[in-house]
Structure formats: C-alpha cells, structure tokens
Write a protein that holds these residues in place. Structure first.
Motif, PDB file in Angstrom:
ATOM      1  N   ASP A 111      53.475   6.865  -1.260  1.00 51.59           N
ATOM      2  CA  ASP A 111      52.822   5.892  -0.384  1.00 51.59           C
ATOM      3  C   ASP A 111      52.040   6.590   0.728  1.00 51.59           C
ATOM      4  OD1 ASP A 111      53.901   3.831  -1.878  1.00 51.59           O
ATOM      5  OD2 ASP A 111      55.574   3.466  -0.499  1.00 51.59           O
ATOM      6  N   ASP A 112      52.671   7.599   1.356  1.00 50.41           N
ATOM      7  CA  ASP A 112      52.004   8.331   2.438  1.00 50.41           C
ATOM      8  C   ASP A 112      50.776   9.067   1.927  1.00 50.41           C
ATOM      9  OD1 ASP A 112      53.952   7.446   4.153  1.00 50.41           O
ATOM     10  OD2 ASP A 112      55.054   9.342   4.231  1.00 50.41           O
ATOM     11  N   CYS A 113      50.885   9.664   0.733  1.00 48.32           N
ATOM     12  CA  CYS A 113      49.767  10.383   0.148  1.00 48.32           C
ATOM     13  C   CYS A 113      48.610   9.433  -0.129  1.00 48.32           C
ATOM     14  CB  CYS A 113      50.217  11.078  -1.140  1.00 48.32           C
ATOM     15  SG  CYS A 113      48.903  11.955  -2.009  1.00 48.32           S
ATOM     16  N   GLU A 114      48.906   8.294  -0.747  1.00 44.00           N
ATOM     17  CA  GLU A 114      47.847   7.323  -1.055  1.00 44.00           C
ATOM     18  C   GLU A 114      47.200   6.790   0.218  1.00 44.00           C
ATOM     19  OE1 GLU A 114      47.292   2.986  -3.265  1.00 44.00           O
ATOM     20  OE2 GLU A 114      48.967   4.293  -3.838  1.00 44.00           O
ATOM     21  N   GLN A 115      48.015   6.529   1.231  1.00 44.81           N
ATOM     22  CA  GLN A 115      47.484   6.039   2.499  1.00 44.81           C
ATOM     23  C   GLN A 115      46.540   7.061   3.130  1.00 44.81           C
ATOM     24  OE1 GLN A 115      50.513   4.823   5.280  1.00 44.81           O
ATOM     25  NE2 GLN A 115      49.064   4.467   6.940  1.00 44.81           N
ATOM     26  N   ALA A 116      46.919   8.343   3.078  1.00 45.96           N
ATOM     27  CA  ALA A 116      46.059   9.391   3.639  1.00 45.96           C
ATOM     28  C   ALA A 116      44.752   9.498   2.871  1.00 45.96           C
ATOM     29  CB  ALA A 116      46.793  10.729   3.625  1.00 45.96           C
ATOM     30  N   MET A 117      44.824   9.426   1.539  1.00 46.01           N
ATOM     31  CA  MET A 117      43.597   9.485   0.734  1.00 46.01           C
ATOM     32  C   MET A 117      42.654   8.340   1.081  1.00 46.01           C
ATOM     33  SD  MET A 117      44.766  10.603  -3.103  1.00 46.01           S
ATOM     34  CE  MET A 117      45.243  12.296  -3.489  1.00 46.01           C
ATOM     35  N   ARG A 118      43.205   7.143   1.231  1.00 44.97           N
ATOM     36  CA  ARG A 118      42.355   5.988   1.551  1.00 44.97           C
ATOM     37  C   ARG A 118      41.763   6.103   2.950  1.00 44.97           C
ATOM     38  NH1 ARG A 118      42.646   2.324  -2.405  1.00 44.97           N
ATOM     39  NH2 ARG A 118      44.484   2.322  -3.775  1.00 44.97           N
ATOM     40  N   ALA A 119      42.492   6.736   3.870  1.00 40.04           N
ATOM     41  CA  ALA A 119      41.970   6.916   5.223  1.00 40.04           C
ATOM     42  C   ALA A 119      40.854   7.957   5.268  1.00 40.04           C
ATOM     43  CB  ALA A 119      43.098   7.318   6.169  1.00 40.04           C
ATOM     44  N   VAL A 120      41.014   9.029   4.484  1.00 41.82           N
ATOM     45  CA  VAL A 120      40.008  10.105   4.472  1.00 41.82           C
ATOM     46  C   VAL A 120      38.797   9.714   3.627  1.00 41.82           C
ATOM     47  CG1 VAL A 120      39.588  12.510   3.813  1.00 41.82           C
ATOM     48  CG2 VAL A 120      41.741  11.882   4.905  1.00 41.82           C
ATOM     49  N   PHE A 121      39.044   8.963   2.540  1.00 36.87           N
ATOM     50  CA  PHE A 121      37.965   8.533   1.642  1.00 36.87           C
ATOM     51  C   PHE A 121      37.978   7.001   1.549  1.00 36.87           C
ATOM     52  CE2 PHE A 121      39.336  12.746   0.247  1.00 36.87           C
ATOM     53  CZ  PHE A 121      38.135  13.427   0.167  1.00 36.87           C
ATOM     54  N   PRO A 122      37.578   6.306   2.612  1.00 37.86           N
ATOM     55  CA  PRO A 122      37.722   4.842   2.643  1.00 37.86           C
ATOM     56  C   PRO A 122      36.863   4.099   1.629  1.00 37.86           C
ATOM     57  CG  PRO A 122      36.438   5.610   4.526  1.00 37.86           C
ATOM     58  CD  PRO A 122      37.000   6.833   3.867  1.00 37.86           C
ATOM     59  N   ASP A 123      35.825   4.725   1.105  1.00 35.07           N
ATOM     60  CA  ASP A 123      34.924   4.043   0.171  1.00 35.07           C
ATOM     61  C   ASP A 123      35.075   4.529  -1.262  1.00 35.07           C
ATOM     62  OD1 ASP A 123      33.670   2.581   2.292  1.00 35.07           O
ATOM     63  OD2 ASP A 123      32.575   4.400   2.824  1.00 35.07           O
ATOM     64  N   ASN A 124      36.124   5.301  -1.531  1.00 34.04           N
ATOM     65  CA  ASN A 124      36.287   5.887  -2.869  1.00 34.04           C
ATOM     66  C   ASN A 124      37.506   5.324  -3.576  1.00 34.04           C
ATOM     67  OD1 ASN A 124      34.875   8.055  -1.046  1.00 34.04           O
ATOM     68  ND2 ASN A 124      34.331   8.587  -3.138  1.00 34.04           N
ATOM     69  N   ALA A 125      37.512   5.502  -4.915  1.00 33.77           N
ATOM     70  CA  ALA A 125      38.606   4.982  -5.734  1.00 33.77           C
ATOM     71  C   ALA A 125      39.834   5.874  -5.608  1.00 33.77           C
ATOM     72  CB  ALA A 125      38.164   4.893  -7.194  1.00 33.77           C
ATOM     73  N   VAL A 126      40.993   5.267  -5.346  1.00 35.37           N
ATOM     74  CA  VAL A 126      42.278   5.954  -5.303  1.00 35.37           C
ATOM     75  C   VAL A 126      43.195   5.283  -6.320  1.00 35.37           C
ATOM     76  CG1 VAL A 126      44.280   6.564  -3.892  1.00 35.37           C
ATOM     77  CG2 VAL A 126      41.998   6.530  -2.865  1.00 35.37           C
ATOM     78  N   CYS A 127      43.930   6.072  -7.082  1.00 36.28           N
ATOM     79  CA  CYS A 127      44.814   5.495  -8.087  1.00 36.28           C
ATOM     80  C   CYS A 127      46.039   6.381  -8.269  1.00 36.28           C
ATOM     81  CB  CYS A 127      44.090   5.325  -9.425  1.00 36.28           C
ATOM     82  SG  CYS A 127      43.594   6.888 -10.199  1.00 36.28           S
ATOM     83  N   ARG A 128      47.022   5.853  -9.008  1.00 36.24           N
ATOM     84  CA  ARG A 128      48.211   6.615  -9.390  1.00 36.24           C
ATOM     85  C   ARG A 128      48.282   6.656 -10.914  1.00 36.24           C
ATOM     86  NH1 ARG A 128      53.158   4.622  -5.370  1.00 36.24           N
ATOM     87  NH2 ARG A 128      51.906   4.453  -3.453  1.00 36.24           N
ATOM     88  N   VAL A 129      48.549   7.836 -11.432  1.00 30.67           N
ATOM     89  CA  VAL A 129      48.712   8.005 -12.876  1.00 30.67           C
ATOM     90  C   VAL A 129      50.140   8.473 -13.116  1.00 30.67           C
ATOM     91  CG1 VAL A 129      47.898   9.175 -14.943  1.00 30.67           C
ATOM     92  CG2 VAL A 129      46.267   8.586 -13.137  1.00 30.67           C
ATOM     93  N   ARG A 130      50.909   7.662 -13.799  1.00 25.22           N
ATOM     94  CA  ARG A 130      52.326   7.974 -13.983  1.00 25.22           C
ATOM     95  C   ARG A 130      52.520   8.967 -15.118  1.00 25.22           C
ATOM     96  NH1 ARG A 130      57.173   3.481 -13.915  1.00 25.22           N
ATOM     97  NH2 ARG A 130      58.891   4.964 -13.543  1.00 25.22           N
ATOM     98  N   ARG A 131      53.319   9.982 -14.851  1.00 24.98           N
ATOM     99  CA  ARG A 131      53.703  10.975 -15.853  1.00 24.98           C
ATOM    100  C   ARG A 131      55.228  11.009 -15.942  1.00 24.98           C
ATOM    101  NH1 ARG A 131      48.964  11.219 -18.349  1.00 24.98           N
ATOM    102  NH2 ARG A 131      47.274  12.069 -17.058  1.00 24.98           N
ATOM    103  N   THR A 132      55.742  11.828 -16.828  1.00 22.57           N
ATOM    104  CA  THR A 132      57.196  11.931 -16.977  1.00 22.57           C
ATOM    105  C   THR A 132      57.811  12.527 -15.711  1.00 22.57           C
ATOM    106  OG1 THR A 132      56.959  12.248 -19.369  1.00 22.57           O
ATOM    107  CG2 THR A 132      59.067  12.865 -18.368  1.00 22.57           C
ATOM    108  N   GLY A 133      58.566  11.723 -14.987  1.00 22.67           N
ATOM    109  CA  GLY A 133      59.263  12.191 -13.802  1.00 22.67           C
ATOM    110  C   GLY A 133      58.417  12.329 -12.556  1.00 22.67           C
ATOM    111  N   CYS A 134      57.125  12.014 -12.643  1.00 26.98           N
ATOM    112  CA  CYS A 134      56.258  12.168 -11.479  1.00 26.98           C
ATOM    113  C   CYS A 134      55.065  11.229 -11.612  1.00 26.98           C
ATOM    114  CB  CYS A 134      55.790  13.616 -11.322  1.00 26.98           C
ATOM    115  SG  CYS A 134      54.656  14.168 -12.623  1.00 26.98           S
TER     116      CYS A 134
END
Length: 262
Positions: free
Chosen positions: A108-131
């Motif tokens: 959550d903190d990582c995604e929030q930081a990405m959205r703050a630094v890149f407010p106009d860009n696409a941010v997503c999560r890609v689920r992998r095994t265990g991460c």
C-alpha cells in the motif's frame, strides 16, 4: 519472458477495435491480460479516444512539482528491491518494486508513493507466487532514476545526482524507511546475562539492512550518520554484508520514524 511481435499485436488490436473483450483476446492469442490492456490503451490514446492527459509532465524535463517525501521513500525502495524494465520498442518503461505478500501495508505504501510521484501515470499490481510486483509506467523513469543501467546494481557504480542528494538530505527518514522496507528488517535478538548468579535471557530489538552493493550501503550509513544513528557493519565470509542498528537510543529513533514492515 515472451516478447510478442508486431503481427500478434496488430491481430489483437484488430479484434479489440471490433469490440472483442480483453480477456477473450488474451486467451485467444496466449498473451497476458495486462499486455492486451496496455496495447488497447496505447491504441486508443493514439486515436484520441482516451480522456484526460496523454503526455504526463516530468519534474526534471518540464518542471512539474515533485512530491519530495514520496520520492525519497520510492528512491529507497528502488535501490533495494526495484528495477526498471523496457521490454520492447512498443512498451513504455516500467518501474517495478517486488513486495512479499506477507506485508500488505508495504505494498500500500509503495503504491501510494508511486501515485504521488507519478500522479498522471498508470500504477498497478501484478501478483506472483508469494509476492506482488507494484509497477508504474512512464516515459520519464530514467529522468527520475538515473541510477538505472545494464547489469545488477552491485556490479556498477551507484551514486546520487546532486538534486537527488538534496531531496534525501531534506527528507532523510523517508529514504531510510524506503531502504529498510526493501532490504531491511526489524528483529528481536537475544542473549543471556548473569543476574545474581543466575543466567537469564535478555531480549532486545535490532534493525538490519542487507545489500551487497558497497555504494548502496554507503548511502544508507551516510544518511544514518546525518541523523545521529549509531550503526555497526557485519560481515559474511569476510565480506561486508549488512548494517546493524542495535543501540537503545538509535533503535528508538528508528522505531519512531520507520518501524517494522507490516
């Protein structure tokens, strides 16, 4: 890793333009769903069908305001568990931070930081095994993370640009927090002491930061020095390996500003 050619991409776009669903096209052509979505977005943007901004501004190139505390934190994450990928000429570069599933708060903190630094860009999560890989796409990643280069970080020089060092100096705890959240941990150590002739167990908290890059460890310890944090260096097989913070006052400061992963 599969790199899909122009023919497959054109076939996918042909299907999408006549109304086929992303998931159906992905299954039909054996292409990841995220890739299909990205191709569709770029195609729509080129044809002027996407609302909003199509050319996000860059703090370095265009003078857009930068959220400096969020950037300092994201820089720490990048130096630890992040890398920038650019798979082909059809893809915008992406910054990816790998986060274990056992620390949802970190994601959550990582995604929030990405959205703050890149407010106009696409941010997503890609689920992998265990991460999960938390990702942001931008044409200006190399502007904001000039440390990117071929090969592993510990096999090349890692130094901060003067403007990056100014941000870290202004927001040192955010930088330390990013480094700990990527390549560090807070643990409970124990030892024994003789008390009144009886040996008793004694526990105490300790922070470790582990990174094989001499330069990245130096950035970490230099920042600790500026914050007045006492640290020691540990070795493995005679080689520098990690940085320990164990003194009570220093651990208290780390707890106040960093804390354990969650």
């Amino acid at each position: 890793m599969n790199v899909h050619g122009t023919k497959v991409r054109h076939e996918a776009l042909t299907l999408l333009r006549v109304g086929a669903k992303n998931a159906d096209v992905a299954r039909m052509l054996n292409v990841p769903l995220g890739t299909i979505g990205y191709w569709k977005h770029v195609d729509r943007a080129k044809r002027g069908e996407c609302p909003g901004k199509h050319d996000p501004k860059c703090p370095r190139c265009d003078g857009r305001e930068l959220d400096e505390p969020a950037y300092s934190y994201l820089l720490g994450l990048y130096l630890g568990d992040g890398h920038i990928s650019h798979y082909s000429e059809h893809r915008v570069a992406n910054l990816m931070i790998t986060c274990t599933e056992s620390w949802p708060g970190l994601m959550d903190d990582c995604e929030q930081a990405m959205r703050a630094v890149f407010p106009d860009n696409a941010v997503c999560r890609v689920r992998r095994t265990g991460c999960s890989n938390v990702k942001v796409y931008s044409k200006h990643l190399h502007c904001l993370f000039p440390q990117h280069g071929p090969g592993k970080k510990h096999e090349r020089s890692i130094t901060l640009e003067p403007w990056q060092q100014e941000i870290v100096d202004a927001h040192p705890w955010d930088f330390i927090r990013g480094l700990i959240h990527s390549d560090g941990c807070r643990i409970t150590n124990w030892t024994t002491r003789l008390v009144g002739g009886e040996r008793k167990r004694y526990e105490y908290p300790r922070y470790f930061f582990t990174n094989v890059s001499d330069d990245i460890r130096q950035l970490y310890t230099d920042t600790l020095d500026k914050l007045g944090i006492a640290w020691t260096q540990c070795t493995r097989n005679g080689n520098p390996y990690n940085i320990s913070v164990a003194r009570k006052a220093s651990v208290a400061l780390m707890d106040e500003h960093v804390g354990p992963k969650h």
